[in-house]
Design an enzyme around this catalytic site. Structure first.
Site, short mmCIF file in Angstrom:
data_model
loop_
_atom_site.label_atom_id
_atom_site.label_comp_id
_atom_site.label_asym_id
_atom_site.label_seq_id
_atom_site.Cartn_x
_atom_site.Cartn_y
_atom_site.Cartn_z
N PRO A 11 0.70 -1.22 -0.01
CA PRO A 11 0.11 -0.25 -0.09
C PRO A 11 0.82 1.35 -0.05
CG PRO A 11 -0.19 -1.09 2.06
CD PRO A 11 0.43 -1.99 1.29
N ASN A 12 0.25 2.25 -0.72
CA ASN A 12 0.87 3.57 -0.83
C ASN A 12 2.22 3.81 -1.67
OD1 ASN A 12 -1.36 4.80 1.02
ND2 ASN A 12 -0.39 3.75 2.48
N ARG A 19 5.13 11.06 -2.20
CA ARG A 19 4.88 10.57 -0.83
C ARG A 19 6.19 10.83 -0.03
NH1 ARG A 19 4.55 4.57 1.24
NH2 ARG A 19 4.07 4.98 3.34
N TYR A 24 11.33 8.73 1.39
CA TYR A 24 11.16 7.61 0.20
C TYR A 24 11.84 8.04 -1.07
CZ TYR A 24 7.89 5.60 3.58
OH TYR A 24 7.38 5.19 4.83
N ASN A 75 7.94 -5.49 -1.00
CA ASN A 75 7.97 -4.48 -0.19
C ASN A 75 6.51 -4.47 0.30
OD1 ASN A 75 7.75 -2.28 1.34
ND2 ASN A 75 9.00 -1.09 -0.46
N ALA A 78 3.19 -0.94 4.88
CA ALA A 78 2.63 -0.94 6.15
C ALA A 78 2.22 -2.39 6.39
CB ALA A 78 1.57 -0.24 6.24
N ASP A 88 2.09 -15.87 6.59
CA ASP A 88 1.61 -17.36 6.24
C ASP A 88 1.93 -17.60 4.74
OD1 ASP A 88 1.10 -17.50 9.01
OD2 ASP A 88 -1.10 -17.54 8.60
N GLU A 99 13.24 -9.17 1.11
CA GLU A 99 12.34 -8.08 1.45
C GLU A 99 13.02 -6.67 1.22
OE1 GLU A 99 11.43 -8.69 5.63
OE2 GLU A 99 10.57 -6.65 5.85
N HIS A 101 13.02 -2.68 1.70
CA HIS A 101 12.22 -1.31 1.97
C HIS A 101 13.24 -0.28 1.40
CE1 HIS A 101 9.56 -3.39 4.63
NE2 HIS A 101 10.47 -4.18 5.08
N ARG A 108 13.49 4.33 12.69
CA ARG A 108 12.07 5.06 12.58
C ARG A 108 11.55 4.65 13.68
NH1 ARG A 108 9.39 4.72 6.70
NH2 ARG A 108 8.20 6.36 7.79
C1 DQA Z 1 8.30 0.76 3.60
C2 DQA Z 1 8.31 1.12 5.31
C3 DQA Z 1 6.96 0.90 5.93
O1 DQA Z 1 7.24 1.09 7.20
C4 DQA Z 1 5.94 1.90 5.29
O2 DQA Z 1 4.77 1.64 5.81
C5 DQA Z 1 5.89 1.90 3.87
C6 DQA Z 1 7.31 1.79 3.01
C7 DQA Z 1 9.67 1.27 2.79
O3 DQA Z 1 9.83 1.05 1.65
O4 DQA Z 1 10.35 2.12 3.63
O5 DQA Z 1 4.74 2.28 3.29
O6 DQA Z 1 8.12 -0.33 3.43
#
Ligand code: DQA
Length: 149
Positions: A11-12, A19, A24, A75, A78, A88, A99, A101, A108
Site C-alpha cells: 500500500p501507498n 509521498r 522515500y 516490499n 505497512a 503465512d 524483503e 524497504h 524509524r
Molecule cells: C516501507 C516502510 C514501511 O514502514 C512503510 O509503511 C511503507 C514503506 C519502505 O519501503 O520504507 O509504506 O516499506
C-alpha cells in the site's frame, strides 16, 4: 523456459515520488520498475512487477509467485508490520525471497522496527531507496542464473 522474478509492492507505494520524498525519495514506482526491467532484460530474465493497496491481493500474488517465480522481491509497505496472512503466505514459498524497504525501518518509529515477514525471507534490504530493488534483483539473478533454483 525463461525464469521470472516477481516484485510485489504494498500500500501507498503507488504514491512514491510525491509521498514523503525526504523518506522515500523522488523516484516514482514506474521508474523503479523500469530500472528493474532493464536489469532483468540484460540477463534474459522475465519480470512481473505489481503494486496494490489491498492485503488479500498481496496474498494472492505471493501464492501465484510461489508457483511461477524463480525468485521473489516484496516490499509489503505497512503490511510488513501487521500482516500474519502475508507471513503465512510467504512461508509457502520455496524460491529465494528478498524483503525490500526504501527507508531504514530500524531507524524509524517503534512500530516499524518489527517486520512480521522477515522470518520468512532470505534477506532484507532497507535504507537504500529505490536502489534497493536493483540490488535485490542483482543478487537474485546471481542465484538463479547459477541454477540454485
Ligand atoms: C516501507 C516502510 C514501511 O514502514 C512503510 O509503511 C511503507 C514503506 C519502505 O519501503 O520504507 O509504506 O516499506
Amino acid at each position: 523456459m525463461q525464469k521470472i522474478i516477481w516484485v510485489i509492492n504494498g500500500p501507498n507505494l503507488n504514491k512514491l515520488g510525491e509521498r514523503q520524498p525526504e523518506l522515500y525519495g523522488t523516484q516514482p514506482l514506474a521508474t523503479i520498475e523500469q530500472n528493474c526491467r532493464h536489469l532483468c532484460a540484460e540477463h534474459n530474465i522475465g519480470l512481473e512487477f505489481h503494486q496494490t493497496n489491498h492485503e488479500g491481493l498481496l496474498v494472492d500474488w505471493v501464492q501465484t509467485a510461489s508457483e511461477k517465480a524463480a525468485a521473489l522481491i516484496i516490499n509489503a509497505a505497512a503490511y510488513t508490520h501487521t500482516s500474519i496472512a502475508l507471513h503465512d503466505a510467504l512461508k509457502l514459498v520455496k524460491v529465494p525471497i528478498i524483503e525490500v524497504h526504501l527507508s531504514n525501518i530500524y531507524q524509524r518509529e517503534t512500530f516499524r522496527k518489527e517486520s512480521l515477514i522477515s522470518p520468512c525471507v532470505n534477506a532484507v534490504i532497507a535504507g537504500f531507496g529505490g536502489k534497493g530493488y536493483t540490488m535485490a534483483i542483482r543478487s537474485l539473478i546471481e542465484q538463479i542464473v547459477n541454477d540454485k533454483v
